[in-house]
Design a protein around this motif. Structure first.
Motif, PDB file in Angstrom:
ATOM      1  N   THR A 147      44.318  -8.215 -16.493  1.00  0.00           N
ATOM      2  CA  THR A 147      45.535  -7.712 -15.866  1.00  0.00           C
ATOM      3  C   THR A 147      46.149  -8.831 -15.025  1.00  0.00           C
ATOM      4  OG1 THR A 147      44.521  -5.513 -15.680  1.00  0.00           O
ATOM      5  CG2 THR A 147      46.488  -5.910 -14.371  1.00  0.00           C
ATOM      6  N   GLU A 148      47.443  -9.005 -15.171  1.00  0.00           N
ATOM      7  CA  GLU A 148      48.144  -9.967 -14.325  1.00  0.00           C
ATOM      8  C   GLU A 148      48.430  -9.301 -12.981  1.00  0.00           C
ATOM      9  OE1 GLU A 148      51.699 -13.214 -14.894  1.00  0.00           O
ATOM     10  OE2 GLU A 148      51.883 -11.316 -15.945  1.00  0.00           O
ATOM     11  N   TYR A 149      48.450 -10.100 -11.919  1.00  0.00           N
ATOM     12  CA  TYR A 149      48.762  -9.541 -10.603  1.00  0.00           C
ATOM     13  C   TYR A 149      49.722 -10.470  -9.870  1.00  0.00           C
ATOM     14  CZ  TYR A 149      45.421 -12.938  -8.762  1.00  0.00           C
ATOM     15  OH  TYR A 149      44.766 -14.087  -8.445  1.00  0.00           O
ATOM     16  N   GLY A 150      50.394  -9.936  -8.871  1.00  0.00           N
ATOM     17  CA  GLY A 150      51.314 -10.713  -8.050  1.00  0.00           C
ATOM     18  C   GLY A 150      50.769 -10.885  -6.649  1.00  0.00           C
ATOM     19  N   ILE A 151      51.413 -11.729  -5.885  1.00  0.00           N
ATOM     20  CA  ILE A 151      51.056 -11.929  -4.475  1.00  0.00           C
ATOM     21  C   ILE A 151      52.321 -11.804  -3.633  1.00  0.00           C
ATOM     22  CG2 ILE A 151      49.039 -13.360  -4.964  1.00  0.00           C
ATOM     23  CD1 ILE A 151      50.742 -15.835  -4.340  1.00  0.00           C
ATOM     24  N   THR A 152      52.159 -11.607  -2.341  1.00  0.00           N
ATOM     25  CA  THR A 152      53.315 -11.463  -1.462  1.00  0.00           C
ATOM     26  C   THR A 152      54.021 -12.795  -1.266  1.00  0.00           C
ATOM     27  OG1 THR A 152      52.021 -11.865   0.548  1.00  0.00           O
ATOM     28  CG2 THR A 152      52.202  -9.560  -0.214  1.00  0.00           C
ATOM     29  N   VAL A 153      55.280 -12.752  -0.910  1.00  0.00           N
ATOM     30  CA  VAL A 153      56.066 -13.974  -0.725  1.00  0.00           C
ATOM     31  C   VAL A 153      55.555 -14.814   0.438  1.00  0.00           C
ATOM     32  CG1 VAL A 153      58.154 -13.070  -1.807  1.00  0.00           C
ATOM     33  CG2 VAL A 153      57.814 -12.778   0.652  1.00  0.00           C
ATOM     34  N   ASP A 154      54.866 -14.195   1.392  1.00  0.00           N
ATOM     35  CA  ASP A 154      54.358 -14.936   2.550  1.00  0.00           C
ATOM     36  C   ASP A 154      52.853 -15.205   2.467  1.00  0.00           C
ATOM     37  OD1 ASP A 154      53.667 -12.285   2.849  1.00  0.00           O
ATOM     38  OD2 ASP A 154      54.116 -12.198   4.992  1.00  0.00           O
ATOM     39  N   ASP A 155      52.285 -15.085   1.282  1.00  0.00           N
ATOM     40  CA  ASP A 155      50.845 -15.315   1.091  1.00  0.00           C
ATOM     41  C   ASP A 155      50.492 -16.768   1.415  1.00  0.00           C
ATOM     42  OD1 ASP A 155      48.513 -16.248  -0.827  1.00  0.00           O
ATOM     43  OD2 ASP A 155      48.277 -14.103  -0.489  1.00  0.00           O
ATOM     44  N   GLU A 156      49.406 -16.941   2.171  1.00  0.00           N
ATOM     45  CA  GLU A 156      48.960 -18.283   2.542  1.00  0.00           C
ATOM     46  C   GLU A 156      47.469 -18.480   2.310  1.00  0.00           C
ATOM     47  OE1 GLU A 156      50.255 -19.192   6.516  1.00  0.00           O
ATOM     48  OE2 GLU A 156      52.341 -18.731   6.067  1.00  0.00           O
ATOM     49  N   ALA A 157      46.854 -17.702   1.424  1.00  0.00           N
ATOM     50  CA  ALA A 157      45.410 -17.805   1.181  1.00  0.00           C
ATOM     51  C   ALA A 157      45.057 -19.206   0.694  1.00  0.00           C
ATOM     52  CB  ALA A 157      44.964 -16.758   0.165  1.00  0.00           C
ATOM     53  N   LYS A 158      44.067 -19.812   1.347  1.00  0.00           N
ATOM     54  CA  LYS A 158      43.649 -21.161   0.968  1.00  0.00           C
ATOM     55  C   LYS A 158      42.135 -21.272   0.798  1.00  0.00           C
ATOM     56  CE  LYS A 158      47.563 -23.544   3.117  1.00  0.00           C
ATOM     57  NZ  LYS A 158      48.449 -22.455   2.990  1.00  0.00           N
ATOM     58  N   GLU A 159      41.408 -20.222   1.161  1.00  0.00           N
ATOM     59  CA  GLU A 159      39.945 -20.249   1.064  1.00  0.00           C
ATOM     60  C   GLU A 159      39.504 -20.386  -0.382  1.00  0.00           C
ATOM     61  OE1 GLU A 159      37.635 -20.306   3.588  1.00  0.00           O
ATOM     62  OE2 GLU A 159      39.412 -20.527   4.860  1.00  0.00           O
ATOM     63  N   ARG A 161      36.440 -19.481  -3.137  1.00  0.00           N
ATOM     64  CA  ARG A 161      35.325 -18.564  -3.394  1.00  0.00           C
ATOM     65  C   ARG A 161      34.059 -19.352  -3.696  1.00  0.00           C
ATOM     66  NH1 ARG A 161      34.874 -13.723  -4.857  1.00  0.00           N
ATOM     67  NH2 ARG A 161      37.064 -13.461  -5.292  1.00  0.00           N
ATOM     68  N   ASN A 162      32.931 -18.794  -3.255  1.00  0.00           N
ATOM     69  CA  ASN A 162      31.644 -19.310  -3.684  1.00  0.00           C
ATOM     70  C   ASN A 162      30.625 -18.191  -3.611  1.00  0.00           C
ATOM     71  OD1 ASN A 162      29.695 -20.909  -4.671  1.00  0.00           O
ATOM     72  ND2 ASN A 162      29.314 -22.000  -2.775  1.00  0.00           N
ATOM     73  N   GLY A 163      30.510 -17.424  -4.659  1.00  0.00           N
ATOM     74  CA  GLY A 163      29.545 -16.340  -4.697  1.00  0.00           C
ATOM     75  C   GLY A 163      30.121 -15.114  -5.361  1.00  0.00           C
ATOM     76  N   GLY A 164      29.300 -14.074  -5.369  1.00  0.00           N
ATOM     77  CA  GLY A 164      29.654 -12.845  -6.050  1.00  0.00           C
ATOM     78  C   GLY A 164      30.071 -11.749  -5.103  1.00  0.00           C
ATOM     79  N   PHE A 165      29.488 -10.575  -5.266  1.00  0.00           N
ATOM     80  CA  PHE A 165      29.851  -9.357  -4.557  1.00  0.00           C
ATOM     81  C   PHE A 165      30.078  -9.588  -3.064  1.00  0.00           C
ATOM     82  CE2 PHE A 165      27.265  -8.118  -8.194  1.00  0.00           C
ATOM     83  CZ  PHE A 165      28.131  -7.271  -8.822  1.00  0.00           C
ATOM     84  N   GLY A 166      31.306  -9.358  -2.616  1.00  0.00           N
ATOM     85  CA  GLY A 166      31.627  -9.457  -1.198  1.00  0.00           C
ATOM     86  C   GLY A 166      31.609 -10.870  -0.646  1.00  0.00           C
ATOM     87  N   SER A 167      31.605 -11.873  -1.497  1.00  0.00           N
ATOM     88  CA  SER A 167      31.421 -13.246  -1.020  1.00  0.00           C
ATOM     89  C   SER A 167      32.612 -13.792  -0.253  1.00  0.00           C
ATOM     90  CB  SER A 167      31.106 -14.172  -2.189  1.00  0.00           C
ATOM     91  OG  SER A 167      32.205 -14.227  -3.074  1.00  0.00           O
ATOM     92  N   THR A 168      33.765 -13.171  -0.366  1.00  0.00           N
ATOM     93  CA  THR A 168      34.910 -13.698   0.363  1.00  0.00           C
ATOM     94  C   THR A 168      34.911 -13.247   1.828  1.00  0.00           C
ATOM     95  OG1 THR A 168      36.299 -11.850  -0.377  1.00  0.00           O
ATOM     96  CG2 THR A 168      36.386 -13.906  -1.667  1.00  0.00           C
ATOM     97  N   THR A 169      34.017 -12.309   2.177  1.00  0.00           N
ATOM     98  CA  THR A 169      33.975 -11.832   3.565  1.00  0.00           C
ATOM     99  C   THR A 169      32.643 -12.099   4.254  1.00  0.00           C
ATOM    100  OG1 THR A 169      33.306  -9.630   2.816  1.00  0.00           O
ATOM    101  CG2 THR A 169      35.668 -10.009   3.169  1.00  0.00           C
ATOM    102  N   LYS A 170      31.676 -12.670   3.549  1.00  0.00           N
ATOM    103  CA  LYS A 170      30.389 -12.957   4.182  1.00  0.00           C
ATOM    104  C   LYS A 170      29.717 -14.124   3.459  1.00  0.00           C
ATOM    105  CE  LYS A 170      27.674  -9.971   1.301  1.00  0.00           C
ATOM    106  NZ  LYS A 170      27.022  -8.832   0.972  1.00  0.00           N
ATOM    107  N   LYS A 171      28.753 -14.676   4.111  1.00  0.00           N
ATOM    108  CA  LYS A 171      27.988 -15.781   3.526  1.00  0.00           C
ATOM    109  C   LYS A 171      26.643 -15.230   3.054  1.00  0.00           C
ATOM    110  CE  LYS A 171      30.983 -18.922   4.605  1.00  0.00           C
ATOM    111  NZ  LYS A 171      32.010 -19.117   3.668  1.00  0.00           N
ATOM    112  N   GLY A 172      26.147 -15.775   1.963  1.00  0.00           N
ATOM    113  CA  GLY A 172      24.837 -15.367   1.451  1.00  0.00           C
ATOM    114  C   GLY A 172      24.898 -14.098   0.641  1.00  0.00           C
ATOM    115  N   GLY A 173      23.742 -13.488   0.447  1.00  0.00           N
ATOM    116  CA  GLY A 173      23.668 -12.251  -0.314  1.00  0.00           C
ATOM    117  C   GLY A 173      23.536 -12.503  -1.798  1.00  0.00           C
ATOM    118  N   PHE A 174      23.389 -11.461  -2.543  1.00  0.00           N
ATOM    119  CA  PHE A 174      23.226 -11.534  -3.982  1.00  0.00           C
ATOM    120  C   PHE A 174      24.522 -11.991  -4.598  1.00  0.00           C
ATOM    121  CE2 PHE A 174      20.842 -10.790  -7.667  1.00  0.00           C
ATOM    122  CZ  PHE A 174      21.639 -10.208  -8.614  1.00  0.00           C
ATOM    123  N   SER A 175      24.495 -13.116  -5.287  1.00  0.00           N
ATOM    124  CA  SER A 175      25.721 -13.621  -5.891  1.00  0.00           C
ATOM    125  C   SER A 175      25.481 -14.055  -7.307  1.00  0.00           C
ATOM    126  CB  SER A 175      26.269 -14.776  -5.085  1.00  0.00           C
ATOM    127  OG  SER A 175      25.327 -15.808  -4.976  1.00  0.00           O
TER     128      SER A 175
END
Length: 175
Positions: A147-159, A161-175
């Motif tokens: 599925t294609e998706y869009g982003i907001t005009v003021d989006d500034e995400a620069k992080e 990813r490195n990991g799996g489930f929930g990896s964008t909000t925490k470090k470690g865990g099952f990935s």
């Protein structure tokens, strides 16, 4: 039709590592046999939206049971696309076979994670009718839809990813 992705197998080393994360005493011979049986997802017909994911092993789930399915698959896709994963509709309607996170979201940058973007599915038999579900090796159990998706005009995400489930909000865990 726009072509936006390509499926690959993860390396055997990554597959074995994930097997051992689920079960520390995992038999390496069993892991090798499962790895060799992995088939890349395919559409069943030219009109199908979903790419079928095939189970690398036989498994059964009684009502209320849960199991991790290591698909051995990763997907490379264009930016601004996502692969959404769902149980096969027949399995969902007959057995209430579910993904524990309801819809698996595979982001385009997941392919580049340290875990090679290994797509894993945590499945639960949520049958309210006491039905056991049995999946044979090579049987389609899940489907993925691009599925294609869009982003907001003021989006500034620069992080990154490195990991799996929930990896964008925490470090470690099952990935």
């Amino acid at each position: 039709m726009q072509r936006v992705g390509k499926f690959h197998k993860v390396s055997y080393e990554q597959f074995l590592k994930n097997c051992q994360e689920i079960e520390p005493k995992w038999d390496e011979n069993k892991a090798k046999k499962l790895y060799e049986s992995i088939s890349l997802p395919k559409r069943a017909t030219k009109g199908s939206a979903g790419y079928d994911f095939y189970s690398p092993e036989d498994f059964s789930l009684r009502p209320g049971e849960t199991k991790w399915i290591l698909t051995g698959i990763r997907v490379e896709m264009e930016e601004n696309w996502v692969l959404k994963c769902y149980p096969r509709s027949g399995l969902g309607s007959r057995y209430r076979l579910q993904l524990n996170n309801t819809v698996g979201i595979i982001d385009s940058d997941y392919f580049y994670s340290d875990n090679e973007g290994h797509i894993m599915a945590k499945m639960t038999n949520d049958s309210k009718e006491g039905k056991n579900v049995s999946i044979e090796q090579g049987m389609a159990f899940m489907q993925g839809i691009f599925t294609e998706y869009g982003i907001t005009v003021d989006d500034e995400a620069k992080e990154v990813r490195n990991g799996g489930f929930g990896s964008t909000t925490k470090k470690g865990g099952f990935s």
